[in-house]
Design an enzyme around this catalytic site. Sequence first.
Site, short mmCIF file in Angstrom:
data_model
loop_
_atom_site.label_atom_id
_atom_site.label_comp_id
_atom_site.label_asym_id
_atom_site.label_seq_id
_atom_site.Cartn_x
_atom_site.Cartn_y
_atom_site.Cartn_z
N GLU B 61 0.60 -1.37 0.32
CA GLU B 61 -0.36 0.34 0.05
C GLU B 61 0.36 0.96 -0.18
O GLU B 61 0.31 2.25 -0.80
CB GLU B 61 -1.40 -0.06 1.38
CG GLU B 61 -2.15 -1.34 0.98
CD GLU B 61 -1.92 -2.12 1.21
OE1 GLU B 61 -0.51 -2.49 2.10
OE2 GLU B 61 -2.75 -3.04 1.14
N HIS B 130 -10.65 -3.87 10.71
CA HIS B 130 -10.94 -3.91 8.91
C HIS B 130 -12.52 -2.93 9.37
O HIS B 130 -13.15 -3.08 8.04
CB HIS B 130 -11.57 -5.21 8.59
CG HIS B 130 -10.39 -6.14 8.30
ND1 HIS B 130 -9.13 -6.59 8.67
CD2 HIS B 130 -9.59 -5.88 6.72
CE1 HIS B 130 -7.78 -7.12 7.52
NE2 HIS B 130 -8.75 -6.78 6.85
#
Lengths: 331, 326
Positions: B61, B130
């Site tokens: 990322e 998450h």
Amino acid sequence: MANKKYSKEQLTDFYRTMVRIRTFEEKAAECFTKGMLAGNIHLSIGQEAAAAGAFAAIQPQDYFTSTHRGHGHAIARGMDPNLCMAELFGKKTGYCQGKGGSMHIADMKKMNHLGANGIVGAGQGISAGSALASKIMGDDAVTVGCFGDSSTNEGTFHENLNMAAAWKLPVVWFIENNCYGVSTEIHRVTNTPDLAPRAAAYDVPFAVVDGTDAVAVYEAMVKAMDHARSGKGPYVVEAKVYRYQGHYCGDPAVYRPDEYMEKALENDAIEKMGKRLMDLGVKAEELEAIRKAADDEMNAAVQFAVDSEYPDPSEAVTDVYSSDNERCVAR
Amino acid sequence: MSKKITVSKAIGEALHEEMVRDDKVFIMGEDMAVMGNVFAITRGFLEEFGPNRVIDTPISEEGFCGMAVGAAMRGMRPVVELMYDDFATVAADPLLNQAAKMRYMSGGQATVPMVLRAPMGAGRRNAGQHSQSLENFFCHFPGLKVIAPCTAKDAKGMLKSAIRDDDPVIVLEHKLLYAKKEEIPEEEYLIPLGQADVKREGKDLTIITWSREVNFSLEAAQTLAAEGIDVEVLDLRSLVPLDWDAIVKSVSKTHNVIIVSEEVKRGSYAGEISAQIAEELFDELDAPVERVCGLNIVPPFSPTLEDENFPHPDTIVKAVKRVLNK
């Protein structure tokens, strides 16, 4: 080093670039010591051959990223020392209108400079992304990411080199290894004698060169640029250099053994190139004239910076956004 | 003419239309190309636009967000997806130190026209890493624009505006909105950034909210209407720039405010809005502003625990009654 294929003029250009970089930085350091400018000034004195050699191989259409120790890159690329010095002084006439300072000097419009960066390793993503843009657009620019030894220990080195290799991006990474991350000697925190061989892990070719020899750096970079430009993907060049000063202006570098500077001075890039030129018949007076011209030029840069205005305080809130700036800054 | 499609399809239409319109627009992220995204948003894009413009990234990322910054500085318009907004922590430097600051640090030379789509929000039993709503995290950084649309119509029209915007825009997309089917216009349209939308008019109290909590607030408003309490639901849609005029207008009408978001309450953007109202609209208020947010906890997994951690319609109903002293 005795390379006959280079003309006196070419070698003189290297000499002149190196002298201009060093003189610029010596003037900046002097101004800092006198309290004329503030902030973090990271000097690249001792690394001039790396910048001069590398940028001689970088073409006008190419892009590059630079670092907190980026004055040399700016001068070698052909940026205006007046506007560089004004930026160091935080003046309105500086390249970034005083909003960036020493660590962020960039001429993005005319010099394809993608920013000098205060975050170690940040240029790795930006340079790889610029190379991705070239690949998508199909232009023939190569992007050069310049960074120091310590950035090879950032995760971005591996993440971005892996992607650049997988996608054959036209990017060259130029590592100036001065052996020190602030005070920490690289081999105390890194297991390999050289850093560029890490590229082999991603099947990327690399070279390790003497960064005090502008010609050696130039030759390695020409090869690297050709490789990247021909669609073969990234290339990593490591230039071994010396950082004569501490990490920043005012750091006495007490953590460094005396031998480091002894070796550095034995290998001084400007001295060596001067001797080489004299062996080719260049007169001492000609070299002196180059040094004098650089001194005049950089004195003028200081004067330009001193004479320039500071930005108006109202400009603190401009340029945060491209559009709707006022509303975005208001709340 | 209108049509009924899911929010995820509306987002896909925005991406598709902008990629057709402008060949500088490209997509990169995890599982965006061959798979066509975990929510099927970019299914078929790889075949249509090719591998140069629809890019599957490795799980790197920080690396690929950094590349988006570099590509954007070269005039490309990357639309990057982080699979979850929680992963912004591993991409923090390119987003917060690079994309956000490049224009300012360069004295206005750089533009970074990138979009980061970040699925977010609670309710899917995705546990601690998450499920977050990180509005405050992104809104803190000058240089970023931040939007959090709720409806299919807004999601499409605002994403198109975000892609055309020359600043980096963070698009927060609640995962539990993707499957919702809603009417959107058949023809092409844009919704500008920085415009709030009154999703329900009312006179007794203003609920300032965004993203999925808009729907919960509308449900709460219905319940309250049956009890004779008339609530206005102001969907901010855009957090930066903030439509302050819309807030002033609504608060000056209702004189009572709650702010509803799924964020951790401490340090939330809801709190920031509350502070601004307290500072500037104090004389308009009949009661203190209340923040109705998540708890100051890590997102839990078990349904009974997670459901404690974001406002539901009944939580909102209770808060409205508390503020109105009813």
